[in-house]
Scaffold this motif. Structure first.
Motif, mmCIF file in Angstrom:
data_model
loop_
_atom_site.group_PDB
_atom_site.id
_atom_site.type_symbol
_atom_site.label_atom_id
_atom_site.label_comp_id
_atom_site.label_asym_id
_atom_site.label_seq_id
_atom_site.Cartn_x
_atom_site.Cartn_y
_atom_site.Cartn_z
ATOM 1 N N UNK A 1 0.812 -1.494 0.457
ATOM 2 C CA UNK A 1 -0.385 -0.024 0.229
ATOM 3 C C UNK A 1 0.533 1.586 -0.586
ATOM 4 N N UNK A 2 0.087 2.612 -1.051
ATOM 5 C CA UNK A 2 1.349 3.563 -0.840
ATOM 6 C C UNK A 2 1.271 4.525 0.717
ATOM 7 N N UNK A 3 2.089 4.480 0.610
ATOM 8 C CA UNK A 3 2.172 5.693 2.164
ATOM 9 C C UNK A 3 1.537 7.154 2.165
ATOM 10 N N UNK A 4 0.652 7.979 2.676
ATOM 11 C CA UNK A 4 0.434 9.716 2.929
ATOM 12 C C UNK A 4 1.508 9.858 3.336
ATOM 13 N N UNK A 5 2.141 11.009 2.766
ATOM 14 C CA UNK A 5 2.995 12.194 3.407
ATOM 15 C C UNK A 5 2.078 13.570 3.582
ATOM 16 N N UNK A 6 2.565 13.177 5.411
ATOM 17 C CA UNK A 6 1.651 14.594 6.300
ATOM 18 C C UNK A 6 3.398 15.764 6.383
ATOM 19 N N UNK A 7 3.222 16.475 5.502
ATOM 20 C CA UNK A 7 4.324 18.051 6.110
ATOM 21 C C UNK A 7 3.794 19.394 6.140
ATOM 22 N N UNK A 8 4.058 19.522 7.590
ATOM 23 C CA UNK A 8 3.213 20.868 8.588
ATOM 24 C C UNK A 8 4.662 21.640 8.474
ATOM 25 N N UNK A 9 4.492 23.130 8.003
ATOM 26 C CA UNK A 9 4.992 24.558 7.662
ATOM 27 C C UNK A 9 6.259 24.505 9.015
ATOM 28 N N UNK A 10 5.306 24.055 10.388
ATOM 29 C CA UNK A 10 5.671 24.256 11.707
ATOM 30 C C UNK A 10 5.043 22.720 12.174
ATOM 31 N N UNK A 11 5.897 22.807 12.645
ATOM 32 C CA UNK A 11 5.328 21.668 14.270
ATOM 33 C C UNK A 11 4.369 22.498 14.927
ATOM 34 N N UNK A 12 4.269 23.875 15.358
ATOM 35 C CA UNK A 12 2.764 24.333 15.782
ATOM 36 C C UNK A 12 1.345 24.122 15.043
ATOM 37 N N UNK A 13 1.427 23.113 13.773
ATOM 38 C CA UNK A 13 0.514 22.659 13.126
ATOM 39 C C UNK A 13 0.165 21.093 13.906
ATOM 40 N N UNK A 14 0.894 20.848 14.350
ATOM 41 C CA UNK A 14 0.462 19.875 15.526
ATOM 42 C C UNK A 14 -1.237 18.941 15.491
ATOM 43 N N UNK A 15 -1.295 20.531 16.890
ATOM 44 C CA UNK A 15 -2.529 19.823 16.796
ATOM 45 C C UNK A 15 -3.267 19.753 16.275
ATOM 46 N N UNK A 16 -3.327 20.324 14.687
ATOM 47 C CA UNK A 16 -4.736 20.376 13.670
ATOM 48 C C UNK A 16 -3.921 19.412 13.065
#
Length: 167
Positions: A1-16
């Motif tokens: 199965x293919x993976x999904x990459x989740x890229x955040x511009x900042x670690x402060x985006x992680x709660x969302x």
């Protein structure tokens, strides 16, 4: 199965972004989460995106606030679908990020979900992967059935509650 990459511009985006991670986990979809900036680490973001397909990814989710150029930078360097999550910031309540994410030039599409809509970004990624994965398609169909059943239960409860109230 293919993976999904989740890229955040900042670690402060992680709660969302956390709700996207949880949704992918619920569907059993492998994922990786990284912090990369369109402005502070553009070469790293471009390299990741350019190599994402050969590294086993099928979809990229980009979460960014304010100027929110991350989705476009990633989309410019890959043929994989990119889904943008505009992150609400204190400045303009996420409208800036929404407009920056959704206004891509012709040929560089970024599918965009609602401001802070990380769970829907994950579901959209699963839908894309499900085009070639029957097990994922079945899980999505099951999710939709459960959602519909829940609405029917709520409707029945509401009708009963109203009847009781009017007695």
């Amino acid at each position: 199965m293919k993976k999904v990459a989740i890229i955040m511009g900042s670690d402060s985006d992680f709660p969302v972004v956390k709700s996207a991670v949880l949704k992918l986990k619920e569907f059993g979809v492998p994922y990786e989460v990284h912090v990369m900036s369109a402005h502070r680490t553009p070469a790293q973001a471009a390299e990741f995106s350019a190599n994402a397909e050969k590294n086993g990814f099928g979809v990229i989710i980009a979460a960014a606030g304010k100027a929110a150029h991350l989705g476009g930078v990633l989309a410019a360097h890959t043929i994989l679908p990119v889904i943008g999550i505009p992150i609400k910031s204190s400045t303009l309540d996420g409208l800036d990020a929404l407009l920056a994410t959704v206004q891509m030039p012709s040929g560089i599409p970024v599918a965009t979900v609602a401001i802070d809509g990380a769970a829907n970004a994950a579901i959209l990624a699963v839908q894309m992967l499900a085009l070639s994965d029957k097990d994922l398609a079945d899980k999505l169909a099951d999710m939709k059935t459960k959602m519909a059943d829940e609405v029917v239960r709520k409707d029945e409860k509401m009708s009963k509650d109203i009847e009781e109230m009017l007695k």
